[in-house]
Write a protein that holds these residues in place. Structure first.
Motif, PDB file in Angstrom:
ATOM      1  N   VAL A  28       0.824  -1.271   0.029  1.00  0.00           N
ATOM      2  CA  VAL A  28       0.172  -0.088   0.018  1.00  0.00           C
ATOM      3  C   VAL A  28       0.920   1.295  -0.231  1.00  0.00           C
ATOM      4  N   LEU A  29       2.004   1.278   0.669  1.00  0.00           N
ATOM      5  CA  LEU A  29       2.715   2.576   1.030  1.00  0.00           C
ATOM      6  C   LEU A  29       3.446   2.653  -0.568  1.00  0.00           C
ATOM      7  N   ALA A  30       4.020   1.657  -1.230  1.00  0.00           N
ATOM      8  CA  ALA A  30       4.557   1.814  -2.382  1.00  0.00           C
ATOM      9  C   ALA A  30       3.544   2.120  -3.368  1.00  0.00           C
ATOM     10  N   ALA A  31       2.486   1.628  -3.409  1.00  0.00           N
ATOM     11  CA  ALA A  31       1.376   1.868  -4.264  1.00  0.00           C
ATOM     12  C   ALA A  31       0.844   3.490  -4.365  1.00  0.00           C
ATOM     13  N   LEU A  32       0.810   3.993  -3.124  1.00  0.00           N
ATOM     14  CA  LEU A  32       0.494   5.287  -2.983  1.00  0.00           C
ATOM     15  C   LEU A  32       1.604   6.179  -3.434  1.00  0.00           C
ATOM     16  N   GLY A  33       2.644   5.895  -3.411  1.00  0.00           N
ATOM     17  CA  GLY A  33       3.640   6.765  -4.230  1.00  0.00           C
ATOM     18  C   GLY A  33       3.413   6.588  -5.564  1.00  0.00           C
ATOM     19  N   ALA A  38       8.299  16.749  -6.682  1.00  0.00           N
ATOM     20  CA  ALA A  38       7.619  16.719  -5.522  1.00  0.00           C
ATOM     21  C   ALA A  38       7.001  15.191  -5.377  1.00  0.00           C
ATOM     22  N   ALA A  39       6.351  14.783  -6.497  1.00  0.00           N
ATOM     23  CA  ALA A  39       5.436  13.675  -6.475  1.00  0.00           C
ATOM     24  C   ALA A  39       6.571  12.330  -6.605  1.00  0.00           C
ATOM     25  N   VAL A  40       7.506  12.366  -7.453  1.00  0.00           N
ATOM     26  CA  VAL A  40       8.375  11.645  -7.626  1.00  0.00           C
ATOM     27  C   VAL A  40       9.078  11.269  -6.245  1.00  0.00           C
ATOM     28  N   LEU A  41       9.555  12.271  -5.442  1.00  0.00           N
ATOM     29  CA  LEU A  41      10.440  12.150  -4.305  1.00  0.00           C
ATOM     30  C   LEU A  41       9.525  11.721  -3.111  1.00  0.00           C
TER      31      LEU A  41
END
Length: 315
Positions: free
Chosen positions: A20-25, A197-200
């Motif tokens: 979930v954490l990775a997918a949110l990113g 900002a989104a990628v970082l």
């Protein structure tokens, strides 16, 4: 097997949290207009650096902080290449995934003096919520008690990201940039800054995912221990069509399959079959979604309908 059994629900939460954490990113990147396939390598790098910092400092929270910081720096490779240099993000992502796999294996021998798996009684893992006094809470205690503090943090992040994307000016602007870059630029929005900002930010989330995987789910590092979870996160973004709760539901599908695979393994199913079960189910779900989309396109007016859905996926 009763899927509402508390131990099974607890196992699903444990398995689902890193994905979930990775997918949110990955979803934040997709909303901004950057397709991020580097989640696998970033999660692996986060797991490795979490163990390294926890090992060197003896403090698990410094391990988590080190994982987030180092993974943000690692994500800067994709951010600079795809956003500033306008290189193909898929090519860069594949390259960083391969780099993470080789670099962690090399540094593991350099830092720990051995390859394969590093585990030590001195390695500090994340505390459980039961150890923090939540194990005796009725109903929630047996489910949340075995979890690390990063699990409830993930639940908070899910709600916060959903609210931010739909209710705040910056979140709506990020949506607009992903949908109509030229229009956003004409309004004076700094498209590059939002995408950086989104990628970082995705790197920070993958760092948390790696820390949960290596110091929460277990307390060790093994070469390639992300084991395809980053790719599952990419698929979850595709299945959820950039909707936060749709992405989380796709991740839960993986978590249920993994927890069920462990149960089947305990019942005598070969380990290889149990390990493959979550990925097989994720693949089947992706195929079914694609078949549904093809049927929609085949209907009269289906192409326009699908375009509307595609535009709405970024909202």
């Amino acid at each position: 097997m009763n899927i509402f059994e508390v131990t099974f629900v607890a196992a699903v939460l444990t398995a689902t949290t890193p994905v979930v954490l990775a997918a949110l990113g990955g979803m934040l990147c997709s909303v901004s207009g950057v397709f991020n396939m580097a989640l696998e390598g970033q999660m692996l790098w986060g797991a490795f650096t979490a163990v390294v910092f926890s090992h060197l400092t003896g403090d698990v929270w410094l391990g988590v902080l080190g994982a987030v910081t180092c993974t943000v720096l690692y994500a800067a490779i994709l951010s600079f290449s795809a956003v500033s240099a306008r290189a193909d993000p898929v090519v860069i992502a594949v390259g960083t995934n391969l780099l993470a796999l080789g670099l962690t294996a090399f540094l593991m021998r350099l830092v720990f003096g051995s390859g394969g798996t590093y585990s030590s009684p001195d390695l500090r893992g994340l505390p459980t919520l039961a150890g923090l006094g939540l194990g005796e809470v009725p109903l929630a205690g047996p489910i949340l008690g075995p979890q690390s503090p990063l699990v409830p943090l993930t639940l908070v992040l899910v709600v916060a990201v959903a609210w931010w994307l739909s209710r705040t000016r910056s979140g709506l602007r990020l949506n607009g940039i992903g949908q109509h870059q030229e229009a956003a630029e004409s309004l004076g929005l700094k498209v590059g800054a939002y995408r950086h900002a989104a990628v970082l930010g995705a790197g920070a989330l993958c760092g948390l995912a790696g820390a949960q995987l290596a110091l929460g789910n277990v307390t060790l590092f093994s070469e390639g221990m992300s084991a395809g979870r980053g790719w599952v996160a990419v698929v979850a973004v595709m299945l959820g069509r950039n909707r936060v709760y749709g992405v989380v539901a796709a991740c839960l599908l993986f978590g249920v399959a993994e927890a069920y695979g462990f149960r089947l393994q305990g019942a005598g199913l070969p380990q290889q079959a149990a390990d493959a079960a979550p990925y097989v189910i994720t693949l089947i779900a992706l195929v079914l979604v694609q078949l549904r989309r093809r049927r929609r396109r085949a209907r009269p007016g289906g192409l326009e309908s699908d375009t509307v859905h595609a535009e709405g996926a970024a909202r």
